[in-house]
Scaffold this active site. Structure first.
Site, short mmCIF file in Angstrom:
data_model
loop_
_atom_site.label_atom_id
_atom_site.label_comp_id
_atom_site.label_asym_id
_atom_site.label_seq_id
_atom_site.Cartn_x
_atom_site.Cartn_y
_atom_site.Cartn_z
N SER A 139 21.48 8.74 22.76
CA SER A 139 21.84 7.32 22.92
C SER A 139 20.56 6.52 23.02
O SER A 139 19.49 7.07 23.36
CB SER A 139 22.65 7.15 24.21
OG SER A 139 22.77 5.77 24.54
N TYR A 152 24.28 8.66 33.29
CA TYR A 152 24.35 8.69 31.81
C TYR A 152 22.94 8.61 31.22
O TYR A 152 22.59 9.38 30.33
CB TYR A 152 25.22 7.53 31.33
CG TYR A 152 25.45 7.51 29.83
CD1 TYR A 152 26.32 8.40 29.21
CD2 TYR A 152 24.80 6.57 29.02
CE1 TYR A 152 26.54 8.38 27.83
CE2 TYR A 152 25.02 6.54 27.64
CZ TYR A 152 25.89 7.44 27.06
OH TYR A 152 26.10 7.41 25.69
N SER A 155 21.18 11.83 31.70
CA SER A 155 21.72 12.88 30.82
C SER A 155 21.21 12.71 29.39
O SER A 155 20.87 13.69 28.74
CB SER A 155 23.25 12.88 30.86
OG SER A 155 23.81 11.82 30.11
N LYS A 156 21.15 11.48 28.91
CA LYS A 156 20.73 11.28 27.52
C LYS A 156 19.21 11.46 27.36
O LYS A 156 18.76 11.94 26.31
CB LYS A 156 21.19 9.92 27.01
CG LYS A 156 22.72 9.82 26.86
CD LYS A 156 23.27 10.86 25.89
CE LYS A 156 24.74 10.65 25.60
NZ LYS A 156 25.28 11.65 24.66
P1 NAI Z 1 34.51 8.94 22.14
O1 NAI Z 1 34.94 8.86 23.55
O2 NAI Z 1 35.39 8.41 21.07
O3 NAI Z 1 34.14 10.43 21.74
C1 NAI Z 1 33.62 11.36 22.65
C2 NAI Z 1 34.22 12.69 22.31
O4 NAI Z 1 33.72 13.68 23.21
C3 NAI Z 1 35.74 12.66 22.46
O5 NAI Z 1 36.32 13.29 21.36
C4 NAI Z 1 35.95 13.44 23.73
O6 NAI Z 1 37.19 14.09 23.78
C5 NAI Z 1 34.81 14.43 23.65
N1 NAI Z 1 34.57 15.04 24.95
C6 NAI Z 1 34.23 14.43 26.10
N2 NAI Z 1 34.20 15.33 27.09
C7 NAI Z 1 34.53 16.53 26.55
C8 NAI Z 1 34.70 17.84 27.07
N3 NAI Z 1 34.53 18.12 28.37
N4 NAI Z 1 35.07 18.82 26.23
C9 NAI Z 1 35.27 18.56 24.92
N5 NAI Z 1 35.14 17.36 24.37
C10 NAI Z 1 34.78 16.35 25.19
O7 NAI Z 1 33.09 8.20 22.09
P2 NAI Z 1 31.93 8.23 21.02
O8 NAI Z 1 31.28 6.93 21.15
O9 NAI Z 1 32.38 8.68 19.71
O10 NAI Z 1 30.94 9.31 21.66
C11 NAI Z 1 30.29 10.33 20.92
C12 NAI Z 1 28.86 10.49 21.40
O11 NAI Z 1 28.14 9.30 21.09
C13 NAI Z 1 28.73 10.68 22.91
O12 NAI Z 1 27.78 11.70 23.17
C14 NAI Z 1 28.21 9.33 23.39
O13 NAI Z 1 27.45 9.44 24.57
C15 NAI Z 1 27.38 8.92 22.20
N6 NAI Z 1 27.08 7.50 22.14
C16 NAI Z 1 28.07 6.57 21.96
C17 NAI Z 1 27.76 5.22 21.97
C18 NAI Z 1 28.83 4.16 21.83
O14 NAI Z 1 28.53 2.97 22.08
N7 NAI Z 1 30.04 4.48 21.45
C19 NAI Z 1 26.39 4.74 22.12
C20 NAI Z 1 25.43 5.79 22.28
C21 NAI Z 1 25.77 7.11 22.29
#
Ligand code: NAI
Length: 254
Positions: A139, A152, A155-156
């Site tokens: 991130s 957070y 962690s990142k």
């Molecule tokens: P999201 O919430 O749609 O996707 C996150 C995914 O991780 C979901 O499918 C969720 O079920 C899965 N997940 C979470 N905990 C889990 C666990 N214990 N076991 C298995 N799966 C698990 O959100 P997004 O945005 O697609 O997030 C994806 C990555 O992108 C994350 O690492 C997030 O930190 C990162 N990110 C997102 C940003 C944003 O603004 N959306 C910005 C910067 C980084």
């Protein structure tokens, strides 16, 4: 970019950036192992992928070590090899040093760091055989500091350091390791992290000022960068944390 014959694991593939990455990679010919906790959503995403025969679904909670072991074992059993690991799954929570808790620290570090650490450990022997690579989803919070999301951020930052260290350890063995560092991207992450609809709307409105390009990003824009880093076109890139954030990382108040 061509991933024909390449086997790719995408974690957190049931929504957001992971889902967009799965769909994009499938169009480039990849054979996918898609993991997530929500089997219904995983199934929906698999139907958007190009070739059903090239999608293997592995339900998994990444805080469970046995589930992590099963992701690797099931992929290798199904496809016979592993070429790319996309460590995408993650969670966000708000909290400051004054109101955080050790429970919050453990949740964030277990999901965002410990799971990547273990999955990567188990994937590396297979990636060494294929001279494959790893893309971690970090991130802008990994490379810049923001108040109010302490665990957070920590962690990142760990994900970025992990990326660089593993990249150096595996470079001469032919395995590249990189990260993408998204800014605000339109997914469910922030609302899942506790923002109300109103707070989220205000948060998105602020991206006009907090992101140089004046808008939040789309999951597909992150997916394209993940695919590039995972492809042979990025053959001279390792240990990099690549911002996909509309210029957010380059900004400072003035
Ligand atoms: P999201 O919430 O749609 O996707 C996150 C995914 O991780 C979901 O499918 C969720 O079920 C899965 N997940 C979470 N905990 C889990 C666990 N214990 N076991 C298995 N799966 C698990 O959100 P997004 O945005 O697609 O997030 C994806 C990555 O992108 C994350 O690492 C997030 O930190 C990162 N990110 C997102 C940003 C944003 O603004 N959306 C910005 C910067 C980084």
């Amino acid at each position: 970019m061509n991933f024909a014959g390449k086997v790719i694991i995408v974690t957190g593939a049931s929504s957001g950036i992971g889902a967009a990455t799965a769909v994009f990679l499938s169009k480039l010919g990849a054979k996918l192992s898609l993991t997530g906790r929500n089997v219904n959503n995983l199934t929906k995403i698999s139907k958007q992928c190009e070739t059903a025969a090239n999608v293997h679904l592995i339900p998994a909670d990444l805080t469970n070590e046995k589930d992590i072991e099963n992701i690797i074992n099931s992929t290798v059993k199904h496809y016979g090899q592993l070429d790319v690991l996309v460590n995408n799954a993650g969670i966000l929570e708000t909290g400051t040093i004054e109101n955080t808790s050790l429970a919050q620290y453990d949740r964030l570090m277990n999901t965002n760091v410990r799971s990547i650490y273990y999955l990567t450990m188990l994937a590396v022997p297979h990636l060494l055989k294929t001279k494959g690579n790893i893309v971690n989803v970090s991130s802008v919070n990994g490379i810049r500091s923001f108040p109010g999301v302490l665990a957070y951020n920590v962690s990142k930052a760990s994900v970025d350091q992990f990326t660089r260290c593993v990249a150096l350890e595996l470079a001469l063995k032919g395995v590249r390791v990189n990260a993408v560092n998204p800014g605000v991207i339109l997914t469910e992450l922030q609302k899942r992290g506790g923002l109300s609809d109103e707070q989220y709307a205000a948060f998105l409105e602020r991206t006009k000022e907090t992101h140089a390009l004046g808008r939040p990003g789309k999951p597909e824009e992150v997916a394209a960068t993940i695919a590039f880093l995972a492809s042979d076109l990025a053959s001279n890139i390792t240990g990099a944390s690549v911002p996909v954030d509309g210029g957010r990382h380059a900004m400072c108040p003035r």
